[in-house]
Design a protein around this motif. Structure first.
Motif, PDB file in Angstrom:
ATOM      1  N   ALA A 246       0.833  -1.208   0.000  1.00 29.58           N
ATOM      2  CA  ALA A 246       0.000   0.000   0.000  1.00 29.58           C
ATOM      3  C   ALA A 246       0.866   1.256   0.000  1.00 29.58           C
ATOM      4  CB  ALA A 246      -0.942  -0.003   1.202  1.00 29.58           C
ATOM      5  N   GLY A 247       1.922   1.265   0.809  1.00 30.27           N
ATOM      6  CA  GLY A 247       2.834   2.402   0.841  1.00 30.27           C
ATOM      7  C   GLY A 247       3.532   2.617  -0.498  1.00 30.27           C
ATOM      8  N   ALA A 248       3.943   1.528  -1.134  1.00 32.32           N
ATOM      9  CA  ALA A 248       4.621   1.634  -2.433  1.00 32.32           C
ATOM     10  C   ALA A 248       3.675   2.172  -3.504  1.00 32.32           C
ATOM     11  CB  ALA A 248       5.170   0.271  -2.847  1.00 32.32           C
ATOM     12  N   ILE A 249       2.434   1.730  -3.483  1.00 29.32           N
ATOM     13  CA  ILE A 249       1.454   2.220  -4.457  1.00 29.32           C
ATOM     14  C   ILE A 249       1.225   3.716  -4.265  1.00 29.32           C
ATOM     15  CG2 ILE A 249      -0.984   2.103  -5.141  1.00 29.32           C
ATOM     16  CD1 ILE A 249      -0.823  -0.934  -4.613  1.00 29.32           C
ATOM     17  N   GLU A 250       1.125   4.142  -3.015  1.00 27.92           N
ATOM     18  CA  GLU A 250       0.951   5.572  -2.732  1.00 27.92           C
ATOM     19  C   GLU A 250       2.159   6.380  -3.209  1.00 27.92           C
ATOM     20  OE1 GLU A 250       0.010   6.077   1.391  1.00 27.92           O
ATOM     21  OE2 GLU A 250      -1.965   5.152   1.150  1.00 27.92           O
ATOM     22  N   ARG A 251       3.357   5.842  -3.007  1.00 33.22           N
ATOM     23  CA  ARG A 251       4.563   6.546  -3.455  1.00 33.22           C
ATOM     24  C   ARG A 251       4.628   6.646  -4.977  1.00 33.22           C
ATOM     25  NH1 ARG A 251       6.370   3.705   0.818  1.00 33.22           N
ATOM     26  NH2 ARG A 251       7.358   2.054  -0.389  1.00 33.22           N
ATOM     27  N   LEU A 252       3.978   5.727  -5.667  1.00 34.27           N
ATOM     28  CA  LEU A 252       3.902   5.799  -7.133  1.00 34.27           C
ATOM     29  C   LEU A 252       2.885   6.842  -7.597  1.00 34.27           C
ATOM     30  CD1 LEU A 252       4.038   2.005  -8.084  1.00 34.27           C
ATOM     31  CD2 LEU A 252       5.804   3.734  -8.497  1.00 34.27           C
ATOM     32  N   GLY A 253       2.171   7.419  -6.657  1.00 37.93           N
ATOM     33  CA  GLY A 253       1.228   8.474  -6.994  1.00 37.93           C
ATOM     34  C   GLY A 253      -0.211   8.024  -7.154  1.00 37.93           C
ATOM     35  N   TYR A 254      -0.505   6.772  -6.835  1.00 36.34           N
ATOM     36  CA  TYR A 254      -1.878   6.278  -6.936  1.00 36.34           C
ATOM     37  C   TYR A 254      -2.554   6.399  -5.580  1.00 36.34           C
ATOM     38  CZ  TYR A 254      -0.139   4.219 -11.238  1.00 36.34           C
ATOM     39  OH  TYR A 254       0.418   4.035 -12.475  1.00 36.34           O
ATOM     40  N   ASN A 255      -3.685   7.068  -5.560  1.00 36.24           N
ATOM     41  CA  ASN A 255      -4.394   7.210  -4.287  1.00 36.24           C
ATOM     42  C   ASN A 255      -5.866   6.836  -4.406  1.00 36.24           C
ATOM     43  OD1 ASN A 255      -5.369   9.355  -5.722  1.00 36.24           O
ATOM     44  ND2 ASN A 255      -4.430  10.934  -4.450  1.00 36.24           N
ATOM     45  N   GLN A 256      -6.235   6.144  -5.461  1.00 38.59           N
ATOM     46  CA  GLN A 256      -7.622   5.766  -5.695  1.00 38.59           C
ATOM     47  C   GLN A 256      -7.943   4.363  -5.153  1.00 38.59           C
ATOM     48  OE1 GLN A 256      -5.348   6.510  -8.026  1.00 38.59           O
ATOM     49  NE2 GLN A 256      -6.129   7.952  -9.531  1.00 38.59           N
ATOM     50  N   PHE A 257      -7.162   3.841  -4.278  1.00 39.95           N
ATOM     51  CA  PHE A 257      -7.355   2.469  -3.809  1.00 39.95           C
ATOM     52  C   PHE A 257      -7.463   2.450  -2.281  1.00 39.95           C
ATOM     53  CE2 PHE A 257      -2.988   3.263  -3.121  1.00 39.95           C
ATOM     54  CZ  PHE A 257      -2.660   2.511  -2.008  1.00 39.95           C
ATOM     55  N   SER A 258      -7.916   1.336  -1.753  1.00 40.08           N
ATOM     56  CA  SER A 258      -7.933   1.127  -0.297  1.00 40.08           C
ATOM     57  C   SER A 258      -8.065  -0.368  -0.018  1.00 40.08           C
ATOM     58  CB  SER A 258      -9.088   1.888   0.352  1.00 40.08           C
ATOM     59  OG  SER A 258     -10.324   1.401  -0.127  1.00 40.08           O
ATOM     60  N   ASN A 259      -7.791  -0.731   1.198  1.00 42.94           N
ATOM     61  CA  ASN A 259      -7.999  -2.102   1.685  1.00 42.94           C
ATOM     62  C   ASN A 259      -7.276  -3.176   0.887  1.00 42.94           C
ATOM     63  OD1 ASN A 259      -9.721  -1.142   3.709  1.00 42.94           O
ATOM     64  ND2 ASN A 259     -11.474  -1.243   2.350  1.00 42.94           N
ATOM     65  N   ILE A 260      -5.987  -3.021   0.699  1.00 42.10           N
ATOM     66  CA  ILE A 260      -5.205  -4.050   0.009  1.00 42.10           C
ATOM     67  C   ILE A 260      -5.108  -5.285   0.895  1.00 42.10           C
ATOM     68  CG2 ILE A 260      -2.881  -4.665  -0.759  1.00 42.10           C
ATOM     69  CD1 ILE A 260      -2.626  -2.009  -1.977  1.00 42.10           C
ATOM     70  N   LYS A 261      -5.382  -6.429   0.305  1.00 41.71           N
ATOM     71  CA  LYS A 261      -5.292  -7.710   0.998  1.00 41.71           C
ATOM     72  C   LYS A 261      -4.357  -8.615   0.210  1.00 41.71           C
ATOM     73  CE  LYS A 261      -8.694  -6.684   3.789  1.00 41.71           C
ATOM     74  NZ  LYS A 261      -8.323  -5.936   4.935  1.00 41.71           N
ATOM     75  N   LEU A 262      -3.540  -9.333   0.924  1.00 41.37           N
ATOM     76  CA  LEU A 262      -2.672 -10.331   0.317  1.00 41.37           C
ATOM     77  C   LEU A 262      -3.231 -11.703   0.654  1.00 41.37           C
ATOM     78  CD1 LEU A 262      -0.298  -8.893  -0.963  1.00 41.37           C
ATOM     79  CD2 LEU A 262       1.173  -9.924   0.722  1.00 41.37           C
ATOM     80  N   GLY A 263      -3.023 -12.649  -0.220  1.00 32.53           N
ATOM     81  CA  GLY A 263      -3.500 -13.991   0.042  1.00 32.53           C
ATOM     82  C   GLY A 263      -2.766 -14.999  -0.818  1.00 32.53           C
ATOM     83  N   LYS A 264      -3.243 -16.209  -0.739  1.00 36.22           N
ATOM     84  CA  LYS A 264      -2.677 -17.291  -1.538  1.00 36.22           C
ATOM     85  C   LYS A 264      -3.821 -18.227  -1.903  1.00 36.22           C
ATOM     86  CE  LYS A 264      -1.456 -19.352   2.856  1.00 36.22           C
ATOM     87  NZ  LYS A 264      -0.417 -19.541   3.816  1.00 36.22           N
ATOM     88  N   TYR A 265      -3.579 -19.057  -2.892  1.00 34.62           N
ATOM     89  CA  TYR A 265      -4.606 -20.036  -3.216  1.00 34.62           C
ATOM     90  C   TYR A 265      -3.957 -21.381  -3.516  1.00 34.62           C
ATOM     91  CZ  TYR A 265      -3.700 -19.403  -8.235  1.00 34.62           C
ATOM     92  OH  TYR A 265      -3.116 -19.339  -9.474  1.00 34.62           O
TER      93      TYR A 265
END
Length: 83
Positions: A23-42
């Motif tokens: 989430a921090g890296a995405i914000e540093r790239l200048g994207y702020n239109q997102f929220s609630n990043i979840k990581l997972g596996k399948y």
């Protein structure tokens, strides 16, 4: 036979440090239109079962005992009949 996919992710109450870093890296790239990043596996596998109910029961047992840490993670199961 049933094709099974089990999605495993942290429960809402558990801090996910990897997701926070992303989430921090995405914000540093200048994207702020997102929220609630979840990581997972399948996990994908095939279950030999006589019907959908039996396949789901077996997939839940495997997920509870091996694939997910039920104290910290939740899971969702998708079943598709193998043709």
């Amino acid at each position: 036979m049933f094709n099974v996919r089990v999605f495993v992710s942290y429960k809402e109450s558990v801090l996910d440090p990897q997701a926070e870093v992303i989430a921090g890296a995405i914000e540093r790239l200048g994207y702020n239109q997102f929220s609630n990043i979840k990581l997972g596996k399948y996990f994908d596998f095939v279950i030999k079962a006589v019907d959908r109910k039996e396949a789901l029961i077996l997939a839940e047992e495997i997920s509870d005992k091996l694939l997910a840490n039920i104290n910290m993670e939740s899971y969702q199961i998708e079943l598709m009949e193998d043709n």
